[in-house]
Design a protein around this motif. Structure first.
Motif, PDB file in Angstrom:
ATOM      1  N   TYR A  24       1.011  -1.226  -0.039  1.00 54.35           N
ATOM      2  CA  TYR A  24       0.517   0.442   0.555  1.00 54.35           C
ATOM      3  C   TYR A  24       0.998   0.955   0.554  1.00 54.35           C
ATOM      4  N   ASP A  25       1.793   1.470   1.009  1.00 55.76           N
ATOM      5  CA  ASP A  25       2.875   2.641   0.786  1.00 55.76           C
ATOM      6  C   ASP A  25       2.986   2.787  -0.589  1.00 55.76           C
ATOM      7  N   TRP A  26       3.345   2.017  -1.259  1.00 52.28           N
ATOM      8  CA  TRP A  26       4.194   1.683  -2.494  1.00 52.28           C
ATOM      9  C   TRP A  26       3.043   2.397  -3.367  1.00 52.28           C
ATOM     10  N   VAL A  27       1.363   1.844  -3.208  1.00 54.05           N
ATOM     11  CA  VAL A  27       0.064   2.080  -4.876  1.00 54.05           C
ATOM     12  C   VAL A  27       0.469   3.630  -4.276  1.00 54.05           C
ATOM     13  N   ALA A  28       0.431   4.030  -2.250  1.00 50.98           N
ATOM     14  CA  ALA A  28       0.515   5.498  -2.327  1.00 50.98           C
ATOM     15  C   ALA A  28       1.452   6.476  -2.717  1.00 50.98           C
ATOM     16  N   LEU A  29       2.744   5.938  -3.652  1.00 54.49           N
ATOM     17  CA  LEU A  29       3.703   6.580  -4.070  1.00 54.49           C
ATOM     18  C   LEU A  29       3.316   7.235  -4.853  1.00 54.49           C
ATOM     19  N   CYS A  30       2.993   5.626  -5.795  1.00 58.55           N
ATOM     20  CA  CYS A  30       2.972   5.401  -7.459  1.00 58.55           C
ATOM     21  C   CYS A  30       1.755   6.702  -8.097  1.00 58.55           C
ATOM     22  N   ILE A  31       0.517   6.754  -6.797  1.00 61.49           N
ATOM     23  CA  ILE A  31      -0.382   8.048  -7.024  1.00 61.49           C
ATOM     24  C   ILE A  31      -0.059   8.586  -6.750  1.00 61.49           C
ATOM     25  N   GLY A  32       0.637   9.216  -5.997  1.00 64.18           N
ATOM     26  CA  GLY A  32       1.266  10.782  -5.850  1.00 64.18           C
ATOM     27  C   GLY A  32       1.940  10.770  -6.694  1.00 64.18           C
ATOM     28  N   LEU A  33       2.400  10.226  -7.977  1.00 58.05           N
ATOM     29  CA  LEU A  33       3.303  10.312  -8.576  1.00 58.05           C
ATOM     30  C   LEU A  33       2.948  10.953  -9.896  1.00 58.05           C
ATOM     31  N   SER A  34       1.173  10.239  -9.735  1.00 53.98           N
ATOM     32  CA  SER A  34       0.444  10.201 -11.082  1.00 53.98           C
ATOM     33  C   SER A  34      -0.478  11.428 -10.953  1.00 53.98           C
ATOM     34  N   ALA A  35      -0.347  11.705  -9.588  1.00 55.20           N
ATOM     35  CA  ALA A  35      -1.672  13.127  -9.123  1.00 55.20           C
ATOM     36  C   ALA A  35      -0.095  14.745  -9.805  1.00 55.20           C
ATOM     37  N   LEU A  36       1.013  14.254  -9.431  1.00 54.90           N
ATOM     38  CA  LEU A  36       2.056  15.006  -9.564  1.00 54.90           C
ATOM     39  C   LEU A  36       2.238  15.575 -11.132  1.00 54.90           C
ATOM     40  N   PHE A  37       2.124  14.674 -11.680  1.00 55.66           N
ATOM     41  CA  PHE A  37       2.202  14.838 -13.329  1.00 55.66           C
ATOM     42  C   PHE A  37       0.940  14.710 -13.849  1.00 55.66           C
ATOM     43  N   ASP A  38      -0.383  14.650 -13.477  1.00 53.47           N
ATOM     44  CA  ASP A  38      -1.718  15.210 -13.928  1.00 53.47           C
ATOM     45  C   ASP A  38      -1.385  16.715 -13.513  1.00 53.47           C
ATOM     46  N   PHE A  39      -0.800  17.063 -13.012  1.00 56.13           N
ATOM     47  CA  PHE A  39      -1.038  18.760 -12.638  1.00 56.13           C
ATOM     48  C   PHE A  39       0.152  19.241 -13.737  1.00 56.13           C
ATOM     49  N   LEU A  40       1.161  18.457 -13.655  1.00 53.47           N
ATOM     50  CA  LEU A  40       2.814  19.019 -15.206  1.00 53.47           C
ATOM     51  C   LEU A  40       1.647  18.594 -16.273  1.00 53.47           C
ATOM     52  N   ASP A  41       1.021  17.813 -16.789  1.00 48.22           N
ATOM     53  CA  ASP A  41       0.351  17.856 -18.097  1.00 48.22           C
ATOM     54  C   ASP A  41      -0.285  18.631 -18.465  1.00 48.22           C
ATOM     55  N   GLY A  42      -1.137  19.371 -17.524  1.00 38.20           N
ATOM     56  CA  GLY A  42      -2.170  21.021 -17.730  1.00 38.20           C
ATOM     57  C   GLY A  42      -0.739  21.993 -17.261  1.00 38.20           C
ATOM     58  N   MET A  43      -0.250  21.990 -16.664  1.00 44.30           N
ATOM     59  CA  MET A  43       0.729  23.176 -16.859  1.00 44.30           C
ATOM     60  C   MET A  43       1.253  23.194 -18.167  1.00 44.30           C
ATOM     61  N   ALA A  44       2.200  22.144 -18.937  1.00 40.82           N
ATOM     62  CA  ALA A  44       2.522  21.910 -19.813  1.00 40.82           C
ATOM     63  C   ALA A  44       2.323  22.310 -20.895  1.00 40.82           C
ATOM     64  N   ALA A  45       0.692  22.379 -21.369  1.00 37.23           N
ATOM     65  CA  ALA A  45      -0.327  22.474 -22.245  1.00 37.23           C
ATOM     66  C   ALA A  45      -0.596  24.034 -22.257  1.00 37.23           C
ATOM     67  N   ARG A  46      -0.856  24.177 -21.153  1.00 34.30           N
ATOM     68  CA  ARG A  46      -1.201  25.722 -20.869  1.00 34.30           C
ATOM     69  C   ARG A  46       0.324  26.284 -21.452  1.00 34.30           C
ATOM     70  N   LEU A  47       1.652  26.345 -20.798  1.00 29.87           N
ATOM     71  CA  LEU A  47       2.766  27.277 -21.420  1.00 29.87           C
ATOM     72  C   LEU A  47       3.108  27.469 -22.880  1.00 29.87           C
ATOM     73  N   LEU A  48       2.473  26.169 -23.385  1.00 28.81           N
ATOM     74  CA  LEU A  48       3.387  25.403 -24.541  1.00 28.81           C
ATOM     75  C   LEU A  48       2.132  25.672 -25.727  1.00 28.81           C
ATOM     76  N   HIS A  49       0.965  25.821 -24.839  1.00 28.72           N
ATOM     77  CA  HIS A  49      -0.677  25.945 -25.878  1.00 28.72           C
ATOM     78  C   HIS A  49      -0.604  25.132 -26.438  1.00 28.72           C
ATOM     79  N   ALA A  50      -0.702  23.584 -26.312  1.00 29.47           N
ATOM     80  CA  ALA A  50      -0.337  22.296 -26.740  1.00 29.47           C
ATOM     81  C   ALA A  50      -1.596  21.955 -26.655  1.00 29.47           C
ATOM     82  N   TYR A  51      -2.967  22.009 -26.159  1.00 31.11           N
ATOM     83  CA  TYR A  51      -4.031  21.882 -26.250  1.00 31.11           C
ATOM     84  C   TYR A  51      -4.754  21.193 -27.156  1.00 31.11           C
TER      85      TYR A  51
END
Length: 233
Positions: free
Chosen positions: A32-59
């Motif tokens: 479960y600790d590793w599940v939590a870590l992986c979900i946490g990484l997914s949340a980070l990537f989920d935040f970063l992909d939106g940020m990247a799309a806005r900065l690069l105008h890559a919608y």
């Protein structure tokens, strides 16, 4: 070069999906600790992909659909499998009508099912631009990380029935019409973000004193604050 730039957000979204896949593998193993870590990484990537799309105008329509598919795995299937494993194999819950324990555990599959409904609803709902209607799937995933961590410390079979009840309640919250404020910052002003700062402060305190179990209380507070602020509108 334009093709590469255009696909940077999609690449980050794929990392979200990959982390979610690893979370599912660890869920089957009861790590479960590793599940939590992986979900946490997914949340980070989920935040970063939106940020990247806005900065690069890559919608792109592809990016929107890919994001939902990744979120379903990372924040729907992964926590659902984690809860199912907890209920099926943890000795704490062996007293909950033990001959039917595996069937009770299958109730956790409501988590990915209703997460899919939530994501599909979000994709066609034009009202959810600056805030949410219904519980966001990443917040739901964080709640279940906290519950599973707490469940490891419980010694009463009653907890199993409580988890089934929570699965049903939170599944309904995912597709509810309850307005919920976004946790994303547009600026750092206190007046516009005091609820977000409060959530961060409570999360930090809960994590310090209760570990990952504190995530459940933090998401509970988020829901309560959303209900209170919705009444004022």
């Amino acid at each position: 070069m334009n093709v590469i730039v255009k696909n940077i957000p999609n690449t980050i979204t794929c990392l979200n999906l990959l982390s979610g896949c690893f979370a599912c593998i660890f869920a089957f193993q009861g790590e479960y600790d590793w599940v939590a870590l992986c979900i946490g990484l997914s949340a980070l990537f989920d935040f970063l992909d939106g940020m990247a799309a806005r900065l690069l105008h890559a919608y792109s329509p592809l990016g929107k659909e890919l994001d939902s598919l990744a979120d379903l795995i990372s924040f729907g299937l992964a926590p659902g499998l984690m809860v199912m494993h907890l209920m099926a194999y943890n000795s704490t819950f062996h007293g909950m009508a033990s001959e039917y324990q595996s069937w009770w555990a299958l109730s956790a599959l409501l988590i990915p099912v209703f997460s899919a409904l939530r994501l599909a609803k979000f994709n066609i709902d034009t009202r959810q631009t600056t805030s949410f209607i219904g519980l966001p799937v990443p917040a739901n995933a964080l709640f279940w990380i906290g519950i599973c961590q707490a469940g490891l410390r419980m010694e009463s079979p009653v907890c199993g029935y409580a988890i089934v009840a929570l699965v049903i309640i939170f599944s309904l919250l995912l597709v509810s019409e309850i307005p919920m404020f976004s946790l994303k910052f547009k600026n750092l002003k206190w007046k516009e973000n005091y609820l977000r700062y409060l959530i961060i402060a409570v999360a930090a305190i809960c994590l310090i004193f209760f570990g990952l179990s504190g995530l459940a209380a933090t998401i509970g507070l988020y829901i309560v604050l959303s209900l209170l602020t919705a009444r004022k509108r």
